[in-house]
Design an enzyme around this catalytic site. Sequence first.
Site, PDB file in Angstrom:
ATOM      1  N   GLU A   1       0.815  -1.215   0.000  1.00 60.94           N
ATOM      2  CA  GLU A   1       0.000   0.000   0.000  1.00 60.94           C
ATOM      3  C   GLU A   1       0.849   1.266   0.000  1.00 60.94           C
ATOM      4  O   GLU A   1       0.490   2.263  -0.629  1.00 60.94           O
ATOM      5  CB  GLU A   1      -0.918   0.010   1.233  1.00 60.94           C
ATOM      6  N   ASP A   2       1.990   1.241   0.682  1.00 67.33           N
ATOM      7  CA  ASP A   2       2.731   2.475   0.931  1.00 67.33           C
ATOM      8  C   ASP A   2       4.062   2.591   0.197  1.00 67.33           C
ATOM      9  O   ASP A   2       4.765   3.590   0.365  1.00 67.33           O
ATOM     10  CB  ASP A   2       3.000   2.627   2.441  1.00 67.33           C
TER      11      ASP A   2
END
Length: 768
Positions: A109-110
């Site tokens: 996600e990051d």
Amino acid sequence: MSEDGATPVPATTQVGHGVRARLARLGGTRTGSNPVLEPLLRAVKATHPKSDLSVIERAYEVAERAHRGQRRKSGDDYITHPLAVATILAELGMTPPTIAAALLHDTVEDTPYSLEELRRDFGDEIAMLVDGVTKLDKVTYGEAAQAETVRKMIVAMARDIRVLVIKLADRLHNARTWRYVSPESANRKAAETLEIYAPLAHRLGMNTIKWELEDLSFAQLYPKIYDEIVRMVAQRAPAREEYLAKVRAQIAADLKAAKIKAVVTGRPKHYYSVYQKMIVRGRDFEQIYDLVAVRVLVDTVQDCYAVLGALHARWNPVPGRFKDYIAMPKFNMYQSLHTTVIGPEGKPVEVQIRTHQMHRRAEYGVAAHWKYKEDALAGRDGAKGMEGMAWLRQLLDWQRETADPGEFLESLRFEINAAEVYVFTPEGDVMALPSGATPVDFAYAVHTEVGHQCIGARVNGKLVPLDSTLNNGDVVEILTSKSDAAGPSRDWLNFVKSARARNKIRQWFSKERREEAIESGKEQIAKVLRKQNQPLQRLLSHETLTAVAQDLRYPSIEAMYAGVGEGHISADHVVKQLVATLGGEEGATEDLAEATTPRRVREQTAADPGVTVVGADDVWVKLAKCCTPVPGDPIMGFVTTGNGVSVHRTDCTNAESLKRYPERIIEVVWSPTESSVFLVHFQVEALDRPGLLSDITRALTEQHVNILAASVQTSRDRVAMSRFTFEMADPSHLASVIRAVRRVSGVLDAYRVTGTAAKDESKRHRTA
């Protein structure tokens, strides 16, 4: 993205083929050279001594490279978060694949590291867990969402129970670092934790996680109540520990005589559970805290019942307080014997009796499965026979490579399942709708205007009728009209399933009638105000109307007007509330009321107000009742009609309306004398208990204040709000009065309030 608000930044080293080549070279060998990783590896070895730790080392290296350059709000390197989550899971007894997934849970996600790369590097099992946690991170809990709905969505979306376990560990570490984020964000997350994640931990039997989540959230949301309970617990701890030691010693002696090997301990008190018992069960703190709790841990099930017999032989059991959760486990597989006996000095003693294995299961819940599965296969730790296998039969073999999430997860889903369907927006957001819902239900769930303007729908890319039934996993797109004339059809009421859609459609068709009711309500209220010669401009201000609407349980001013227009509430009652909000009839009219004939300026009363008008010593002065100023407060004078000069605090809620008449504003200064007496409005917030009001009034009396009025209201969360009005000659004495009242047991805060501003000021104190 991490819940503490870490902002993803480009990694300094792109994680790609070069890293995968390095991982391939690492193979299954351990370097043992990373001191940061050693505590985690030791924790894993403690519960899984024969496990291969190479996957954890590889996962850490990838995560560290991917997150390099990112920071948490605390200023720490971002990698500290996944490392802390992995350590929590290792302490719970989770296996290396789960811990590796925890280390990697934010990478997809990051960071630039993709799910496809992760799957190639670590295989399908770990990729499935990371993907599951990533999807759960996108489930948001807004103000309009129901906590139970979000819990159901989270469980429905988790393909493997381990996804939920990782998510709970992730939330726990973020909760430990809430002090680094804004109070608004921390409060929002704390409320979400209490309503969603702590109940999920309970349903999974993970009590250690549940208790810590509850206490951290409790301290964040209700700091005053939390501090007061901590103080009361600490105050009574020495005497309670002395009594507990006596009980433990007696139980240990009896079990030794019966040749039962046991460990006897006290049970810790969790602050949120104390608070909940006070709120839900309505108990006084003394009743809760004086109840001594003991836990007895033994080796076998037979020993559990032997301990029960020994205890009942020593002390009389309390009828109706025996529970056999060994023969009949709770849903979350909790097993224990519970009994309450009348112990020494006639005090009740709660006792829990369980095996060591049951205790680990009670503490760690579903997470304990992985350790005891290994123990059962190896024939260790008493995980033999029916007691060990009964637990294992509740779960499928977690390490089989199948898509079936297991019997426990299915049971969990059944336990909290309602007839609901989960569909997706074109952007991938999840929407929960009632079973049998249609595209129209979906449209109104997105937004009211989307529902009103809906003219068609695509489901999974295909045009469908608006009365089509949606299924789990459908991707729904709503087609809307650009015309202002668009609106819902009455026929929709025949097939929509959600209460929201039905209500919005009905509201659309009753809108015209509602607007008429609003106008009628406005006119009725204004008519009553004119009849009573009340100042319309002040009483019908937005702030005053909003406060009254909230007090009358209306969502808005318009809803209150409509209620009057439709006859649900009388205009007289609304006006009475308006006047009361501004401090009563006299407070509402005293300054701006125009007299029909000029009044003679009154003589100075015996009680000197302690204020003089600059440049005019002979003008009659009075202190306004709406804000009750005292020496030290910044003040302003207002020339009334026939009633001299009224003195207000400059921050009085009525000051703005008075300033519309600048020609009547006059400069005043404090000049108190020995005969000056001042009114003080004083508010006390406290945990409700017997004798509370008596103790507070005693503290006030001992401070030699003359109480003129008192009122008490207790909210559903057992916080008593006491309002006092008293006279005081020396305002500097107020500080000692506040200190004296704050020393009363159970008092959360005590402070001066100022008339019409009191409501807003008390809210600020409760949330400070």
